[in-house]
Design an enzyme around this catalytic site. Structure first.
Site, PDB file in Angstrom:
ATOM      1  N   GLY A   1       0.843  -1.195   0.000  1.00 12.13           N
ATOM      2  CA  GLY A   1       0.000   0.000   0.000  1.00 12.13           C
ATOM      3  C   GLY A   1       0.873   1.237   0.000  1.00 12.13           C
ATOM      4  O   GLY A   1       2.097   1.147  -0.063  1.00 12.13           O
ATOM      5  N   PRO A   2       0.251   2.422   0.077  1.00 11.93           N
ATOM      6  CA  PRO A   2       0.997   3.676   0.165  1.00 11.93           C
ATOM      7  C   PRO A   2       1.429   3.926   1.616  1.00 11.93           C
ATOM      8  O   PRO A   2       1.140   3.108   2.500  1.00 11.93           O
ATOM      9  CB  PRO A   2      -0.041   4.710  -0.264  1.00 11.93           C
ATOM     10  CG  PRO A   2      -1.323   4.151   0.277  1.00 11.93           C
ATOM     11  CD  PRO A   2      -1.211   2.647   0.126  1.00 11.93           C
TER      12      PRO A   2
ATOM     13  N   PHE B   1       1.260   5.370   5.331  1.00  9.25           N
ATOM     14  CA  PHE B   1       0.187   5.568   6.329  1.00  9.25           C
ATOM     15  C   PHE B   1      -0.965   4.567   6.180  1.00  9.25           C
ATOM     16  O   PHE B   1      -2.012   4.740   6.797  1.00  9.25           O
ATOM     17  CB  PHE B   1      -0.414   6.986   6.272  1.00  9.25           C
ATOM     18  CG  PHE B   1       0.589   8.082   6.396  1.00  9.25           C
ATOM     19  CD1 PHE B   1       1.164   8.378   7.624  1.00  9.25           C
ATOM     20  CD2 PHE B   1       0.985   8.822   5.287  1.00  9.25           C
ATOM     21  CE1 PHE B   1       2.099   9.394   7.741  1.00  9.25           C
ATOM     22  CE2 PHE B   1       1.920   9.841   5.397  1.00  9.25           C
ATOM     23  CZ  PHE B   1       2.480  10.123   6.635  1.00  9.25           C
TER      24      PHE B   1
ATOM     25  N   GLY C   1      -1.020   1.542   7.171  1.00  5.36           N
ATOM     26  CA  GLY C   1      -1.080   0.565   8.257  1.00  5.36           C
ATOM     27  C   GLY C   1      -0.320  -0.719   7.946  1.00  5.36           C
ATOM     28  O   GLY C   1      -0.554  -1.755   8.571  1.00  5.36           O
ATOM     29  N   LYS C   2       0.624  -0.635   7.010  1.00  4.79           N
ATOM     30  CA  LYS C   2       1.399  -1.823   6.636  1.00  4.79           C
ATOM     31  C   LYS C   2       2.248  -2.323   7.800  1.00  4.79           C
ATOM     32  O   LYS C   2       2.265  -3.506   8.112  1.00  4.79           O
ATOM     33  CB  LYS C   2       2.309  -1.524   5.432  1.00  4.79           C
ATOM     34  CG  LYS C   2       1.573  -1.022   4.203  1.00  4.79           C
ATOM     35  CD  LYS C   2       2.522  -0.756   3.044  1.00  4.79           C
ATOM     36  CE  LYS C   2       3.624   0.256   3.338  1.00  4.79           C
ATOM     37  NZ  LYS C   2       3.109   1.609   3.674  1.00  4.79           N
TER      38      LYS C   2
ATOM     39  N   ASP D   1       9.983  -5.477   6.854  1.00  2.00           N
ATOM     40  CA  ASP D   1       9.276  -4.210   6.639  1.00  2.00           C
ATOM     41  C   ASP D   1      10.070  -3.360   5.641  1.00  2.00           C
ATOM     42  O   ASP D   1      11.266  -3.562   5.448  1.00  2.00           O
ATOM     43  CB  ASP D   1       9.106  -3.453   7.962  1.00  2.00           C
ATOM     44  CG  ASP D   1       7.999  -2.384   7.863  1.00  2.00           C
ATOM     45  OD1 ASP D   1       7.171  -2.464   6.937  1.00  2.00           O
ATOM     46  OD2 ASP D   1       7.974  -1.485   8.727  1.00  2.00           O
ATOM     47  N   GLU D   2       9.394  -2.407   5.030  1.00  2.49           N
ATOM     48  CA  GLU D   2      10.019  -1.522   4.038  1.00  2.49           C
ATOM     49  C   GLU D   2      10.741  -2.336   2.966  1.00  2.49           C
ATOM     50  O   GLU D   2      11.881  -2.026   2.568  1.00  2.49           O
ATOM     51  CB  GLU D   2      10.981  -0.529   4.713  1.00  2.49           C
ATOM     52  CG  GLU D   2      10.342   0.321   5.808  1.00  2.49           C
ATOM     53  CD  GLU D   2       9.387   1.399   5.279  1.00  2.49           C
ATOM     54  OE1 GLU D   2       9.159   1.480   4.057  1.00  2.49           O
ATOM     55  OE2 GLU D   2       8.861   2.145   6.123  1.00  2.49           O
TER      56      GLU D   2
ATOM     57  N   CYS E   1      -7.247   9.753   2.804  1.00  2.00           N
ATOM     58  CA  CYS E   1      -6.816  10.943   2.069  1.00  2.00           C
ATOM     59  C   CYS E   1      -6.823  12.155   2.998  1.00  2.00           C
ATOM     60  O   CYS E   1      -7.825  12.432   3.663  1.00  2.00           O
ATOM     61  CB  CYS E   1      -7.720  11.200   0.867  1.00  2.00           C
ATOM     62  SG  CYS E   1      -7.301  12.716  -0.024  1.00  2.00           S
TER      63      CYS E   1
ATOM     64  N   CYS F   1      -9.710  14.772   1.600  1.00  4.39           N
ATOM     65  CA  CYS F   1     -11.156  14.515   1.599  1.00  4.39           C
ATOM     66  C   CYS F   1     -11.591  13.336   2.462  1.00  4.39           C
ATOM     67  O   CYS F   1     -12.792  13.094   2.613  1.00  4.39           O
ATOM     68  CB  CYS F   1     -11.646  14.301   0.171  1.00  4.39           C
ATOM     69  SG  CYS F   1     -11.047  12.770  -0.556  1.00  4.39           S
TER      70      CYS F   1
HETATM   71  P1  ADP Z   1       2.569   2.343   6.993  1.00  2.00           P
HETATM   72  O1  ADP Z   1       3.555   1.326   7.503  1.00  2.00           O
HETATM   73  O2  ADP Z   1       1.656   1.772   5.938  1.00  2.00           O
HETATM   74  O3  ADP Z   1       3.220   3.618   6.536  1.00  2.00           O
HETATM   75  P2  ADP Z   1       1.844   2.547   9.762  1.00  2.00           P
HETATM   76  O4  ADP Z   1       1.445   1.157  10.160  1.00  2.00           O
HETATM   77  O5  ADP Z   1       3.201   3.008  10.151  1.00  2.00           O
HETATM   78  O6  ADP Z   1       1.596   2.730   8.189  1.00  2.00           O
HETATM   79  O7  ADP Z   1       0.839   3.619  10.383  1.00  2.00           O
HETATM   80  C1  ADP Z   1      -0.565   3.564  10.237  1.00  2.00           C
HETATM   81  C2  ADP Z   1      -1.138   4.577  11.216  1.00  2.00           C
HETATM   82  O8  ADP Z   1      -0.814   5.877  10.762  1.00  2.00           O
HETATM   83  C3  ADP Z   1      -2.630   4.591  11.330  1.00  2.00           C
HETATM   84  O9  ADP Z   1      -3.108   3.622  12.223  1.00  2.00           O
HETATM   85  C4  ADP Z   1      -2.897   5.992  11.870  1.00  2.00           C
HETATM   86  O10 ADP Z   1      -2.782   6.024  13.271  1.00  2.00           O
HETATM   87  C5  ADP Z   1      -1.720   6.804  11.335  1.00  2.00           C
HETATM   88  N1  ADP Z   1      -2.056   7.744  10.272  1.00  2.00           N
HETATM   89  C6  ADP Z   1      -1.570   9.001  10.168  1.00  2.00           C
HETATM   90  N2  ADP Z   1      -2.020   9.617   9.056  1.00  2.00           N
HETATM   91  C7  ADP Z   1      -2.839   8.748   8.426  1.00  2.00           C
HETATM   92  C8  ADP Z   1      -3.618   8.785   7.201  1.00  2.00           C
HETATM   93  N3  ADP Z   1      -3.651   9.852   6.409  1.00  2.00           N
HETATM   94  N4  ADP Z   1      -4.312   7.665   6.866  1.00  2.00           N
HETATM   95  C9  ADP Z   1      -4.285   6.579   7.668  1.00  2.00           C
HETATM   96  N5  ADP Z   1      -3.577   6.481   8.811  1.00  2.00           N
HETATM   97  C10 ADP Z   1      -2.863   7.538   9.200  1.00  2.00           C
HETATM   98 MG    MG Z   2       5.577   1.305   7.589  1.00  2.00          MG
END
Ligand code: ADP
Ligand code: MG
Length: 196
Positions: A14-15, A17, A19-20, A88-89, A145, A148
């Protein structure tokens, strides 16, 4: 005698944020509850959690081995062969990660790989597309997003240059303030699609 069972590949994509990392940490936690040996691996480029840990944007963290090259993962096969390796990453390891993951799976290790499948400028981010194609399971997550509130399959990179503020830059590593999750309609620089 039955041949050794190969491991399974699970991909969390996914992109930013989306939750990956949280989903990866949840899976690691569950596997450890079940008494399985799990190695948690991050990439050295990801320094957000400090030296030797993964951390999510929501603040959860877990000790991890931070590696630089995909081939270093192969050393983990010899070290008591974990049941699962959680990475991760994954995008930071680049295309060499694909053959390395094949070898881990052939050695009977389950692989959970989380990573960006999309760049900030909206291009598929190797090697996640290949890993998604080769996986037994793919979980594609979206963020929210920031404009929105609808589901965001993209993220953009921001640089504060004052008045015009938000300019894309070349790097892919940075703190959370440098990026925003965006839906398809609110992606900046989305080229208008002409006919054909
Ligand atoms: P990823 O690894 O995909 O970058 P993380 O697991 O580190 O994501 O973080 C996900 C968390 O980021 C969510 O549970 C939420 O608390 C926080 N968060 C901050 N901004 C956003 C956003 N725009 N959309 C969704 N989650 C967000
Ligand atoms: Mg991450």
């Amino acid at each position: 005698m039955r041949p050794m069972e190969a491991g399974r590949l699970h991909v969390i994509a996914g992109p930013m944020f989306a939750g990956k990392t949280e989903e990866l940490l949840r899976r690691v936690h569950r596997a450890r509850l079940a008494g399985l040996r799990v190695e948690v691996v991050g990439h050295r480029l990801d320094e957000r959690g400090g030296a030797d840990q993964l951390s999510s944007h929501a603040g959860r963290s877990l000790p991890a081995r931070m590696l630089e090259h995909a081939e270093e993962l192969l050393e983990l096969i010899g070290e008591g062969r974990p049941h699962t390796i959680a990475i991760d990453e994954a995008q930071f390891f680049g295309p060499p990660l694909v053959p390395v993951i094949h070898r881990l799976l052939d050695a009977g290790i389950q692989v959970e790989a989380a990573g960006l499948c999309i760049t900030y400028d909206g291009e598929p981010f190797a090697p996640l597309p290949a890993l998604m194609a080769l996986a037994e399971e793919v979980v594609k997550l979206t963020a929210v997003c920031t404009v929105c509130g609808t589901e965001a399959a993209f993220h953009i990179r921001l640089v504060d240059d004052g008045a015009t503020a938000l300019q894309p830059t070349a790097a892919q590593v940075g703190d959370a303030e440098s990026y925003q999750a965006r839906c398809r309609s609110h992606r900046r620089d989305a080229a208008p699609r002409g006919p054909g």
